[in-house]
Design a protein around this motif. Structure first.
Motif, short mmCIF file in Angstrom:
data_model
loop_
_atom_site.label_atom_id
_atom_site.label_comp_id
_atom_site.label_asym_id
_atom_site.label_seq_id
_atom_site.Cartn_x
_atom_site.Cartn_y
_atom_site.Cartn_z
N UNK A 269 18.58 -1.89 -17.29
CA UNK A 269 17.68 -2.10 -15.95
C UNK A 269 16.49 -2.17 -16.70
N UNK A 270 15.53 -3.01 -16.10
CA UNK A 270 14.23 -3.35 -16.66
C UNK A 270 13.20 -2.58 -15.76
N UNK A 271 12.14 -2.26 -16.18
CA UNK A 271 11.12 -1.53 -15.47
C UNK A 271 10.61 -2.17 -14.00
N UNK A 272 10.70 -3.66 -13.87
CA UNK A 272 10.39 -4.50 -12.92
C UNK A 272 11.71 -4.13 -11.76
N UNK A 273 12.71 -4.07 -12.32
CA UNK A 273 13.99 -3.87 -11.48
C UNK A 273 13.74 -2.46 -10.75
N UNK A 274 13.27 -1.30 -11.43
CA UNK A 274 13.06 -0.07 -10.96
C UNK A 274 12.05 -0.21 -10.01
N UNK A 275 10.98 -0.92 -10.16
CA UNK A 275 9.84 -1.03 -9.15
C UNK A 275 10.32 -1.71 -7.97
N UNK B 56 -3.12 4.60 -13.17
CA UNK B 56 -1.90 5.38 -12.65
C UNK B 56 -2.38 6.69 -12.87
N UNK B 57 -2.33 7.70 -11.99
CA UNK B 57 -2.19 9.09 -12.16
C UNK B 57 -1.03 9.47 -12.81
N UNK B 58 -1.12 10.62 -13.61
CA UNK B 58 -0.16 11.25 -14.58
C UNK B 58 1.03 11.57 -13.83
N UNK B 59 0.77 12.23 -12.57
CA UNK B 59 2.02 12.79 -11.67
C UNK B 59 2.36 11.63 -10.53
N UNK B 60 2.03 10.39 -10.46
CA UNK B 60 2.40 9.49 -9.66
C UNK B 60 3.87 9.28 -9.70
N UNK B 61 4.56 8.87 -8.63
CA UNK B 61 5.79 8.70 -8.38
C UNK B 61 5.93 6.95 -8.16
N UNK B 62 7.01 6.46 -8.39
CA UNK B 62 7.17 5.15 -8.27
C UNK B 62 7.27 4.46 -6.82
N UNK B 63 7.31 5.28 -6.13
CA UNK B 63 7.34 5.19 -4.50
C UNK B 63 5.85 5.02 -4.18
N UNK B 64 4.89 5.61 -4.86
CA UNK B 64 3.49 5.71 -4.52
C UNK B 64 2.51 4.72 -5.19
N UNK B 65 3.41 3.97 -5.96
CA UNK B 65 2.61 2.90 -6.64
C UNK B 65 2.27 1.72 -5.67
N UNK C 235 0.78 -2.59 -5.07
CA UNK C 235 1.31 -3.69 -5.64
C UNK C 235 0.36 -3.83 -7.03
N UNK C 236 -1.04 -3.76 -6.83
CA UNK C 236 -1.68 -4.02 -8.13
C UNK C 236 -1.51 -3.20 -9.31
N UNK C 237 -1.15 -1.74 -9.16
CA UNK C 237 -0.83 -0.92 -10.19
C UNK C 237 0.71 -1.42 -10.85
N UNK C 238 1.78 -1.73 -10.01
CA UNK C 238 2.93 -2.21 -10.42
C UNK C 238 2.57 -3.27 -11.39
N UNK C 239 1.78 -4.26 -10.89
CA UNK C 239 1.42 -5.69 -11.26
C UNK C 239 0.66 -5.36 -12.85
N UNK C 240 -0.15 -4.40 -12.75
CA UNK C 240 -0.69 -4.10 -14.14
C UNK C 240 0.11 -3.59 -14.97
N UNK C 241 0.89 -2.69 -14.42
CA UNK C 241 1.85 -1.94 -15.45
C UNK C 241 2.76 -2.99 -16.27
N UNK C 242 3.36 -3.80 -15.41
CA UNK C 242 4.48 -4.82 -15.79
C UNK C 242 3.68 -5.91 -16.57
N UNK C 243 2.49 -6.40 -16.62
CA UNK C 243 1.77 -7.23 -17.30
C UNK C 243 1.49 -6.60 -18.68
N UNK C 244 1.11 -5.10 -18.69
CA UNK C 244 0.83 -4.49 -19.83
C UNK C 244 2.10 -4.20 -20.67
#
Length: 105
Positions: free
Chosen positions: A39-45, A82-91, A93-102
């Motif tokens: 499973x990729x990170x994008x699939x998790x998101x 992205x905050x240290x304690x942030x959960x996947x469901x609280x991300x 769209x911009x944070x998801x995109x930045x993480x995936x690009x990185x």
């Protein structure tokens, strides 16, 4: 054991323990799938609407990615806002995109 409100509370508490352990088991399975590459990170998101996935911390998902240890994950999250304690469901769209690009670069 006497009947009454106290015995009902014990029963409810025991049921809650089962729920928590099932959630932890589901999270461990998800993280193992990420670590194995199944499973990729994008699939998790994409699954963030699922309760177990949405409640998983982003840091746990990123640390499951092969080659990403605590220092690299902390730096990645800081750069992406992205905050240290942030959960996947609280991300958002911009944070998801930045993480995936990185992760790709």
């Amino acid at each position: 054991m006497p009947d009454g409100p106290a015995s009902d509370d014990v029963g409810a508490a025991c049921e809650g323990v089962g729920e928590g352990s099932r959630g932890a088991t589901a999270r461990r399975a998800l993280l193992a799938e990420v670590a194995s590459g199944a499973v990729s990170v994008s699939e998790v998101f994409e699954r963030n609407g699922q309760d177990r996935v949405g409640r998983t911390r982003v840091v746990q998902v990123l640390r499951a990615v092969p080659g990403y240890g605590p220092a690299r994950v902390a730096a990645l999250m800081a750069i992406c806002g992205v905050e240290e304690k942030q959960r996947v469901g609280a991300l958002n769209e911009q944070q998801r995109e930045r993480l995936l690009r990185a992760l790709i670069s």
